[in-house]
Design an enzyme around this catalytic site. Sequence first.
Site: not given
Ligand code: GRF
Length: 201
Positions: A93, A110, A142
Amino acid sequence: ARLVVLVSGSGTNLQALLDAIGDDPAAYGAQVVAVGADRDGIAGLERAERAGLPTFVCRVKDYGTREEWDAALAGATAAYEPDLVVSAGFMKIVGKEFLARFGGRCVNTHPALLPSFPGAHGVRDALAYGAKVTGCTVHFVDDGVDTGPIIAQGVVEIRDEDDEAALHERIKEVERRLLVDVVGRLARNGFHIEGRKVVIQ
Ligand code: GRF
Protein backbone atom coordinates in the site's frame (compact mmCIF):
# COMPACT_ATOMS: atom_id res chain seq x y z
CA ALA A 1 2.93 8.39 -22.39
CA ARG A 2 5.75 7.17 -20.14
CA LEU A 3 4.75 4.26 -17.90
CA VAL A 4 6.45 2.97 -14.78
CA VAL A 5 5.07 -0.45 -13.85
CA LEU A 6 5.29 -1.74 -10.25
CA VAL A 7 5.30 -5.49 -9.66
CA SER A 8 5.69 -7.96 -6.78
CA GLY A 9 5.37 -11.33 -8.45
CA SER A 10 5.18 -13.18 -11.76
CA GLY A 11 4.62 -10.02 -13.78
CA THR A 12 2.19 -11.47 -16.32
CA ASN A 13 0.25 -8.21 -16.34
CA LEU A 14 3.51 -6.39 -17.07
CA GLN A 15 4.18 -8.91 -19.83
CA ALA A 16 0.75 -8.29 -21.32
CA LEU A 17 1.53 -4.56 -21.50
CA LEU A 18 4.96 -5.20 -23.05
CA ASP A 19 3.42 -7.57 -25.61
CA ALA A 20 0.66 -5.07 -26.49
CA ILE A 21 3.17 -2.24 -26.92
CA GLY A 22 5.46 -4.49 -28.90
CA ASP A 23 7.71 -2.51 -31.22
CA ASP A 24 5.17 0.26 -31.80
CA PRO A 25 4.72 2.34 -28.63
CA ALA A 26 3.35 5.20 -30.72
CA ALA A 27 0.40 3.06 -31.86
CA TYR A 28 -0.36 1.96 -28.32
CA GLY A 29 0.20 5.46 -26.97
CA ALA A 30 2.57 4.50 -24.21
CA GLN A 31 5.87 2.86 -23.47
CA VAL A 32 7.14 1.21 -20.32
CA VAL A 33 10.21 3.19 -19.24
CA ALA A 34 11.04 1.30 -16.03
CA VAL A 35 9.81 -1.47 -13.74
CA GLY A 36 9.90 -1.23 -9.94
CA ALA A 37 9.38 -3.89 -7.30
CA ASP A 38 9.21 -4.27 -3.54
CA ARG A 39 11.31 -7.42 -3.58
CA ASP A 40 14.15 -9.08 -5.46
CA GLY A 41 14.21 -12.35 -7.32
CA ILE A 42 10.78 -12.26 -8.88
CA ALA A 43 9.81 -13.20 -12.42
CA GLY A 44 8.40 -9.70 -12.94
CA LEU A 45 11.92 -8.25 -12.72
CA GLU A 46 13.30 -10.94 -15.03
CA ARG A 47 10.64 -10.04 -17.60
CA ALA A 48 11.73 -6.38 -17.36
CA GLU A 49 15.39 -7.28 -17.75
CA ARG A 50 14.59 -9.50 -20.75
CA ALA A 51 12.84 -6.50 -22.30
CA GLY A 52 15.97 -4.40 -21.67
CA LEU A 53 14.17 -2.13 -19.20
CA PRO A 54 15.70 -0.37 -16.19
CA THR A 55 14.49 -1.79 -12.88
CA PHE A 56 14.54 -0.70 -9.26
CA VAL A 57 13.75 -2.49 -6.00
CA CYS A 58 12.54 -0.75 -2.83
CA ARG A 59 12.31 -3.25 0.04
CA VAL A 60 10.46 -2.14 3.15
CA LYS A 61 13.01 -3.85 5.39
CA ASP A 62 15.80 -1.65 3.99
CA TYR A 63 14.21 1.44 5.53
CA GLY A 64 13.81 2.54 9.12
CA THR A 65 10.18 3.50 8.75
CA ARG A 66 7.34 2.84 6.31
CA GLU A 67 7.33 6.55 5.47
CA GLU A 68 10.98 6.38 4.44
CA TRP A 69 10.22 3.39 2.22
CA ASP A 70 7.29 5.25 0.67
CA ALA A 71 9.47 8.31 -0.02
CA ALA A 72 12.16 6.09 -1.55
CA LEU A 73 9.62 4.34 -3.79
CA ALA A 74 8.22 7.71 -4.86
CA GLY A 75 11.71 9.05 -5.61
CA ALA A 76 12.79 5.97 -7.54
CA THR A 77 9.58 6.12 -9.59
CA ALA A 78 9.83 9.87 -10.17
CA ALA A 79 13.36 9.48 -11.53
CA TYR A 80 11.80 8.01 -14.70
CA GLU A 81 9.36 10.89 -15.07
CA PRO A 82 6.26 8.71 -15.64
CA ASP A 83 3.03 10.12 -16.99
CA LEU A 84 1.20 7.11 -15.55
CA VAL A 85 2.19 4.54 -12.91
CA VAL A 86 0.71 1.06 -13.25
CA SER A 87 0.56 -1.13 -10.16
CA ALA A 88 0.31 -4.57 -11.73
CA GLY A 89 0.30 -7.05 -8.90
CA PHE A 90 2.25 -4.71 -6.63
CA MET A 91 1.49 -5.94 -3.15
CA LYS A 92 2.22 -2.92 -1.01
CA ILE A 93 0.00 0.00 0.00
CA VAL A 94 1.62 3.27 -1.08
CA GLY A 95 1.63 6.21 1.30
CA LYS A 96 1.32 9.98 1.45
CA GLU A 97 4.53 10.88 -0.38
CA PHE A 98 3.86 8.53 -3.25
CA LEU A 99 0.25 9.73 -3.56
CA ALA A 100 1.32 13.36 -3.35
CA ARG A 101 3.36 12.82 -6.50
CA PHE A 102 1.33 10.21 -8.39
CA GLY A 103 -2.17 10.26 -6.96
CA GLY A 104 -4.64 10.65 -9.81
CA ARG A 105 -2.24 9.07 -12.29
CA CYS A 106 -1.55 5.71 -10.68
CA VAL A 107 -3.77 2.79 -11.62
CA ASN A 108 -4.02 -0.58 -9.90
CA THR A 109 -5.45 -3.87 -11.03
CA HIS A 110 -7.25 -6.02 -8.46
CA PRO A 111 -8.49 -9.60 -8.97
CA ALA A 112 -12.01 -9.07 -7.62
CA LEU A 113 -15.07 -6.91 -8.32
CA LEU A 114 -14.42 -3.97 -5.96
CA PRO A 115 -15.80 -2.91 -3.57
CA SER A 116 -16.17 -6.63 -2.88
CA PHE A 117 -13.14 -8.46 -1.59
CA PRO A 118 -10.45 -5.76 -1.39
CA GLY A 119 -7.00 -6.52 -0.02
CA ALA A 120 -4.33 -9.09 -0.57
CA HIS A 121 -6.58 -12.17 -0.90
CA GLY A 122 -9.42 -11.07 -3.17
CA VAL A 123 -9.53 -14.34 -5.12
CA ARG A 124 -9.46 -16.54 -2.02
CA ASP A 125 -12.08 -14.37 -0.24
CA ALA A 126 -14.57 -14.50 -3.13
CA LEU A 127 -14.18 -18.27 -3.36
CA ALA A 128 -14.57 -18.73 0.41
CA TYR A 129 -17.61 -16.48 0.45
CA GLY A 130 -19.39 -18.69 -2.08
CA ALA A 131 -19.79 -15.91 -4.65
CA LYS A 132 -21.06 -17.09 -8.03
CA VAL A 133 -19.25 -14.44 -10.04
CA THR A 134 -16.12 -12.44 -9.35
CA GLY A 135 -13.68 -10.74 -11.69
CA CYS A 136 -11.16 -7.94 -11.83
CA THR A 137 -11.10 -4.20 -11.40
CA VAL A 138 -8.79 -1.53 -12.77
CA HIS A 139 -9.00 1.58 -10.61
CA PHE A 140 -7.08 4.70 -9.63
CA VAL A 141 -5.09 4.36 -6.43
CA ASP A 142 -6.17 6.58 -3.54
CA ASP A 143 -5.21 6.59 0.14
CA GLY A 144 -7.33 3.56 0.94
CA VAL A 145 -6.87 -0.14 0.18
CA ASP A 146 -8.33 -0.80 -3.28
CA THR A 147 -10.84 2.06 -2.79
CA GLY A 148 -10.00 4.50 -5.59
CA PRO A 149 -12.30 5.45 -8.50
CA ILE A 150 -13.10 2.46 -10.71
CA ILE A 151 -12.13 2.69 -14.38
CA ALA A 152 -13.23 -0.73 -15.69
CA GLN A 153 -14.25 -4.18 -14.49
CA GLY A 154 -14.44 -7.65 -16.00
CA VAL A 155 -16.68 -10.49 -14.76
CA VAL A 156 -15.49 -14.06 -14.29
CA GLU A 157 -17.74 -16.98 -13.27
CA ILE A 158 -16.78 -19.04 -10.25
CA ARG A 159 -17.07 -22.77 -10.94
CA ASP A 160 -17.86 -25.43 -8.33
CA GLU A 161 -14.57 -27.19 -8.98
CA ASP A 162 -12.47 -24.02 -8.69
CA ASP A 163 -9.64 -23.74 -6.24
CA GLU A 164 -7.87 -20.41 -5.69
CA ALA A 165 -5.15 -21.03 -8.28
CA ALA A 166 -7.52 -22.11 -11.04
CA LEU A 167 -9.88 -19.21 -10.40
CA HIS A 168 -7.03 -16.68 -10.20
CA GLU A 169 -5.61 -17.90 -13.49
CA ARG A 170 -9.00 -17.52 -15.16
CA ILE A 171 -9.36 -14.04 -13.67
CA LYS A 172 -5.90 -13.09 -14.89
CA GLU A 173 -6.85 -13.92 -18.48
CA VAL A 174 -9.57 -11.25 -18.27
CA GLU A 175 -7.47 -8.93 -16.13
CA ARG A 176 -4.55 -8.74 -18.54
CA ARG A 177 -6.82 -7.79 -21.43
CA LEU A 178 -8.66 -5.24 -19.28
CA LEU A 179 -5.43 -3.62 -18.09
CA VAL A 180 -3.97 -3.39 -21.60
CA ASP A 181 -7.20 -1.83 -22.88
CA VAL A 182 -7.54 0.67 -20.03
CA VAL A 183 -3.90 1.81 -19.95
CA GLY A 184 -3.92 2.30 -23.72
CA ARG A 185 -7.11 4.37 -23.62
CA LEU A 186 -5.93 6.49 -20.69
CA ALA A 187 -2.65 7.14 -22.48
CA ARG A 188 -4.09 7.85 -25.94
CA ASN A 189 -7.23 9.75 -25.04
CA GLY A 190 -6.42 11.50 -21.79
CA PHE A 191 -8.76 11.40 -18.84
CA HIS A 192 -10.03 13.23 -15.81
CA ILE A 193 -11.55 12.12 -12.53
CA GLU A 194 -14.80 13.67 -11.25
CA GLY A 195 -15.34 12.40 -7.72
CA ARG A 196 -15.80 8.67 -8.16
CA LYS A 197 -16.32 8.94 -11.89
CA VAL A 198 -13.48 8.49 -14.39
CA VAL A 199 -13.98 10.24 -17.72
CA ILE A 200 -11.76 9.07 -20.57
CA GLN A 201 -11.94 11.60 -23.41
C1 GRF B 1 -2.82 -10.05 -10.36
O1 GRF B 1 -4.00 -10.86 -10.43
C2 GRF B 1 -3.08 -8.84 -9.51
O2 GRF B 1 -4.40 -8.33 -9.62
C3 GRF B 1 -2.90 -9.42 -8.13
O3 GRF B 1 -1.80 -10.30 -8.24
C4 GRF B 1 -1.73 -10.76 -9.59
C5 GRF B 1 -0.37 -10.38 -10.10
O4 GRF B 1 -0.14 -11.15 -11.22
N1 GRF B 1 -2.65 -8.37 -7.16
P1 GRF B 1 1.17 -10.86 -12.13
O5 GRF B 1 2.33 -10.59 -11.16
O6 GRF B 1 0.86 -9.65 -12.96
O7 GRF B 1 1.34 -12.13 -12.92
